[in-house]
Design a protein around this motif. Structure first.
Motif, PDB file in Angstrom:
ATOM      1  N   GLY A  11       0.924  -1.184   0.038  1.00 12.47           N
ATOM      2  CA  GLY A  11      -0.167   0.037  -0.019  1.00 12.47           C
ATOM      3  C   GLY A  11       0.899   1.189  -0.021  1.00 12.47           C
ATOM      4  N   GLU A  12       1.859   1.254   0.963  1.00  5.92           N
ATOM      5  CA  GLU A  12       2.844   2.395   0.934  1.00  5.92           C
ATOM      6  C   GLU A  12       3.521   2.546  -0.554  1.00  5.92           C
ATOM      7  OE1 GLU A  12       6.759   3.644   3.637  1.00  5.92           O
ATOM      8  OE2 GLU A  12       5.375   2.045   4.295  1.00  5.92           O
ATOM      9  N   THR A  13       3.904   1.501  -1.198  1.00  5.20           N
ATOM     10  CA  THR A  13       4.642   1.418  -2.343  1.00  5.20           C
ATOM     11  C   THR A  13       3.653   2.088  -3.438  1.00  5.20           C
ATOM     12  OG1 THR A  13       5.848  -0.423  -2.010  1.00  5.20           O
ATOM     13  CG2 THR A  13       5.909   0.322  -4.396  1.00  5.20           C
ATOM     14  N   SER A  14       2.560   1.781  -3.336  1.00  2.00           N
ATOM     15  CA  SER A  14       1.547   2.256  -4.339  1.00  2.00           C
ATOM     16  C   SER A  14       1.198   3.463  -3.953  1.00  2.00           C
ATOM     17  CB  SER A  14       0.101   1.369  -4.326  1.00  2.00           C
ATOM     18  OG  SER A  14       0.281  -0.046  -4.529  1.00  2.00           O
ATOM     19  N   LYS A  15       1.305   4.042  -2.753  1.00  2.00           N
ATOM     20  CA  LYS A  15       0.824   5.516  -2.608  1.00  2.00           C
ATOM     21  C   LYS A  15       1.979   6.267  -3.133  1.00  2.00           C
ATOM     22  CE  LYS A  15       0.114   8.408   1.308  1.00  2.00           C
ATOM     23  NZ  LYS A  15       0.146   8.628   2.934  1.00  2.00           N
ATOM     24  N   LYS A  16       3.288   5.852  -3.108  1.00  2.00           N
ATOM     25  CA  LYS A  16       4.575   6.565  -3.641  1.00  2.00           C
ATOM     26  C   LYS A  16       4.423   6.551  -5.131  1.00  2.00           C
ATOM     27  CE  LYS A  16       8.027   5.712  -0.015  1.00  2.00           C
ATOM     28  NZ  LYS A  16       9.180   5.499   0.597  1.00  2.00           N
ATOM     29  N   GLU A  17       4.075   5.397  -5.822  1.00  2.00           N
ATOM     30  CA  GLU A  17       3.770   5.586  -7.046  1.00  2.00           C
ATOM     31  C   GLU A  17       2.763   6.530  -7.641  1.00  2.00           C
ATOM     32  OE1 GLU A  17       2.998   1.384  -8.093  1.00  2.00           O
ATOM     33  OE2 GLU A  17       5.250   0.910  -8.050  1.00  2.00           O
ATOM     34  N   SER A  18       1.673   6.281  -7.111  1.00  2.00           N
ATOM     35  CA  SER A  18       0.480   7.381  -7.084  1.00  2.00           C
ATOM     36  C   SER A  18       1.011   9.006  -7.262  1.00  2.00           C
ATOM     37  CB  SER A  18      -0.580   7.287  -6.282  1.00  2.00           C
ATOM     38  OG  SER A  18      -1.615   8.151  -6.389  1.00  2.00           O
ATOM     39  N   SER A  19       1.934   9.088  -5.945  1.00  2.00           N
ATOM     40  CA  SER A  19       2.327  10.549  -5.997  1.00  2.00           C
ATOM     41  C   SER A  19       3.302  10.800  -6.990  1.00  2.00           C
ATOM     42  CB  SER A  19       3.327  10.476  -4.625  1.00  2.00           C
ATOM     43  OG  SER A  19       2.374  10.228  -3.449  1.00  2.00           O
ATOM     44  N   LEU A  20       4.048   9.918  -7.645  1.00  2.00           N
ATOM     45  CA  LEU A  20       5.057  10.095  -8.564  1.00  2.00           C
ATOM     46  C   LEU A  20       4.443  10.435  -9.774  1.00  2.00           C
ATOM     47  CD1 LEU A  20       7.818   7.443  -7.972  1.00  2.00           C
ATOM     48  CD2 LEU A  20       8.081   9.928  -7.635  1.00  2.00           C
ATOM     49  N   LEU A  21       3.321   9.694 -10.065  1.00  2.00           N
ATOM     50  CA  LEU A  21       2.467   9.983 -11.302  1.00  2.00           C
ATOM     51  C   LEU A  21       1.717  11.296 -11.294  1.00  2.00           C
ATOM     52  CD1 LEU A  21       0.795   6.356 -11.954  1.00  2.00           C
ATOM     53  CD2 LEU A  21       2.426   7.494 -13.261  1.00  2.00           C
ATOM     54  N   LYS A  22       1.457  11.781 -10.125  1.00  2.00           N
ATOM     55  CA  LYS A  22       0.593  13.072  -9.628  1.00  2.00           C
ATOM     56  C   LYS A  22       1.541  14.160 -10.266  1.00  2.00           C
ATOM     57  CE  LYS A  22      -2.574  12.621  -6.194  1.00  2.00           C
ATOM     58  NZ  LYS A  22      -3.182  13.029  -4.566  1.00  2.00           N
ATOM     59  N   ILE A  23       2.783  14.047  -9.665  1.00  2.00           N
ATOM     60  CA  ILE A  23       3.898  14.837  -9.836  1.00  2.00           C
ATOM     61  C   ILE A  23       4.176  15.079 -11.620  1.00  2.00           C
ATOM     62  CG2 ILE A  23       6.397  15.530  -9.498  1.00  2.00           C
ATOM     63  CD1 ILE A  23       6.249  14.367  -6.615  1.00  2.00           C
ATOM     64  N   ARG A  24       4.182  13.836 -12.024  1.00  2.00           N
ATOM     65  CA  ARG A  24       4.377  14.101 -13.364  1.00  2.00           C
ATOM     66  C   ARG A  24       3.424  14.577 -14.125  1.00  2.00           C
ATOM     67  NH1 ARG A  24       6.530   9.174 -17.372  1.00  2.00           N
ATOM     68  NH2 ARG A  24       6.780  10.162 -19.242  1.00  2.00           N
ATOM     69  N   ARG A  25       2.182  14.334 -13.882  1.00  2.00           N
ATOM     70  CA  ARG A  25       1.002  14.731 -14.661  1.00  2.00           C
ATOM     71  C   ARG A  25       0.984  16.457 -14.407  1.00  2.00           C
ATOM     72  NH1 ARG A  25      -1.930  10.256 -13.003  1.00  2.00           N
ATOM     73  NH2 ARG A  25      -2.614  11.151 -11.236  1.00  2.00           N
ATOM     74  N   CYS A  26       1.420  16.847 -13.170  1.00  2.00           N
ATOM     75  CA  CYS A  26       1.152  18.173 -13.007  1.00  2.00           C
ATOM     76  C   CYS A  26       2.527  19.139 -13.662  1.00  2.00           C
ATOM     77  CB  CYS A  26       1.519  18.447 -11.312  1.00  2.00           C
ATOM     78  SG  CYS A  26       1.337  20.150 -10.876  1.00  2.00           S
TER      79      CYS A  26
ATOM     80  N   MET B  90       3.765  17.969 -16.482  1.00  2.00           N
ATOM     81  CA  MET B  90       3.425  18.192 -18.090  1.00  2.00           C
ATOM     82  C   MET B  90       2.311  18.902 -18.042  1.00  2.00           C
ATOM     83  SD  MET B  90       3.148  13.979 -18.785  1.00  2.00           S
ATOM     84  CE  MET B  90       2.798  14.007 -20.291  1.00  2.00           C
ATOM     85  N   ASN B  91       1.262  19.166 -17.407  1.00  2.00           N
ATOM     86  CA  ASN B  91       0.130  20.177 -17.616  1.00  2.00           C
ATOM     87  C   ASN B  91       0.871  21.668 -17.487  1.00  2.00           C
ATOM     88  OD1 ASN B  91      -1.713  18.298 -17.780  1.00  2.00           O
ATOM     89  ND2 ASN B  91      -2.287  18.356 -15.305  1.00  2.00           N
ATOM     90  N   ASN B  92       1.870  21.870 -16.787  1.00  2.00           N
ATOM     91  CA  ASN B  92       2.443  23.218 -16.445  1.00  2.00           C
ATOM     92  C   ASN B  92       3.479  23.555 -17.623  1.00  2.00           C
ATOM     93  OD1 ASN B  92       1.965  24.964 -13.868  1.00  2.00           O
ATOM     94  ND2 ASN B  92       1.600  22.503 -13.506  1.00  2.00           N
ATOM     95  N   PHE B  93       4.194  22.399 -17.988  1.00  2.00           N
ATOM     96  CA  PHE B  93       5.441  22.709 -19.059  1.00  2.00           C
ATOM     97  C   PHE B  93       5.252  21.981 -20.281  1.00  2.00           C
ATOM     98  CE2 PHE B  93       6.736  23.302 -14.586  1.00  2.00           C
ATOM     99  CZ  PHE B  93       6.766  24.471 -14.513  1.00  2.00           C
TER     100      PHE B  93
END
Length: 245
Positions: free
Chosen positions: A6-21, A23-26
């Motif tokens: 669950g913790e690993t999935s949470k980290k992966e989810s956070s990384l995906l969130k950062i990447r999407r953010c 990409m949306n900005n730059f």
């Protein structure tokens, strides 16, 4: 294991969130460098999770060993210092206190050190966590100066000081014209000219022949900059005409 997943999935989810953010900005990065950086962040996250898991195992192992040694009547110093090196000294102390009801007083740790001059081996006594950190911060084998080398250095400094005083007395008492030929005066003259930026210190003239004049002869052979003044020939002559030395 479920919590870890669950913790690993949470980290992966956070990384995906950062990447999407990002990409949306730059916008997306066609070079693939953004993807590489995200992959490296993922590796770091995995390693951090492994380190945390290893630290928990070390903590459990330390607690188990404290209890075992209490039962066997063994010495806890080795466990204490190993854990202290990893920031877990409190774990060992707390478990020892909980198990025995008394505070743990570990034996001192003797670390090897070597004389920087002769290479002889000595021992550095570590009695506290701060002492351990200090030893770590210096190097694997910190250097020191042994007693024999300290004595030799002290004798050498004393001899050098005696020779310097003897030479200063010789310079102070030799004929003045002879003194002006010595390497000591030549060195002081060069430093005085440099200090004055190769200008007359009265009229500020430059590009002319300059003399280094003594304001006082009290410290001849060991002059300070305040004892000297740099003068051009005309100013030097005027200085003597007014009764200067």
């Amino acid at each position: 294991m479920i919590a870890q997943d669950g913790e690993t999935s949470k980290k992966e989810s956070s990384l995906l969130k950062i990447r999407r953010c990002v990409m949306n900005n730059f916008g997306d990065d066609d070079s693939g460098q953004l993807t590489e950086m995200m992959d490296l962040l993922g590796v770091i996250s995995d390693l951090e999770a492994q380190i945390k898991q290893a630290e928990e195992k070390l903590k459990k192992c330390a607690i188990d060993n404290v209890r075992r040694l209490v039962e066997e009547g063994g010495d806890h110093s080795a466990i204490y210092w190993i854990c202290a090196a990893n920031g877990m000294a409190k774990v060992v102390k707390d478990e020892y206190l909980n198990t025995t009801g008394v505070n743990l007083v570990p034996k001192s740790l003797y670390a090897p050190i070597y004389c920087r001059d002769c290479g002889s081996k000595g021992e550095h006594v570590i009695k506290s966590i701060s002492g351990l950190k200090d030893w770590f911060s210096k190097s694997v084998y910190p250097l020191f100066t042994c007693d024999d080398c300290e004595q030799k250095q002290a004798e050498a400094r004393k001899k050098h000081s005696e020779l310097r005083r003897s030479r200063e007395a010789e310079l102070a008492n030799m004929p003045y014209r002879e003194y002006l030929k010595t390497p000591e005066w030549k060195d002081r003259r060069v430093r005085a000219l440099s200090f004055a930026k190769h200008r007359c210190q009265l009229c500020n003239a430059s590009g002319v022949q300059l003399d280094v004049h003594h304001r006082t002869y009290a410290d001849r052979g060991n002059e300070k900059m305040r004892d000297l003044i740099v003068l051009c020939h005309p100013c030097h002559s005027k200085h003597h005409d007014k009764g200067g030395y």
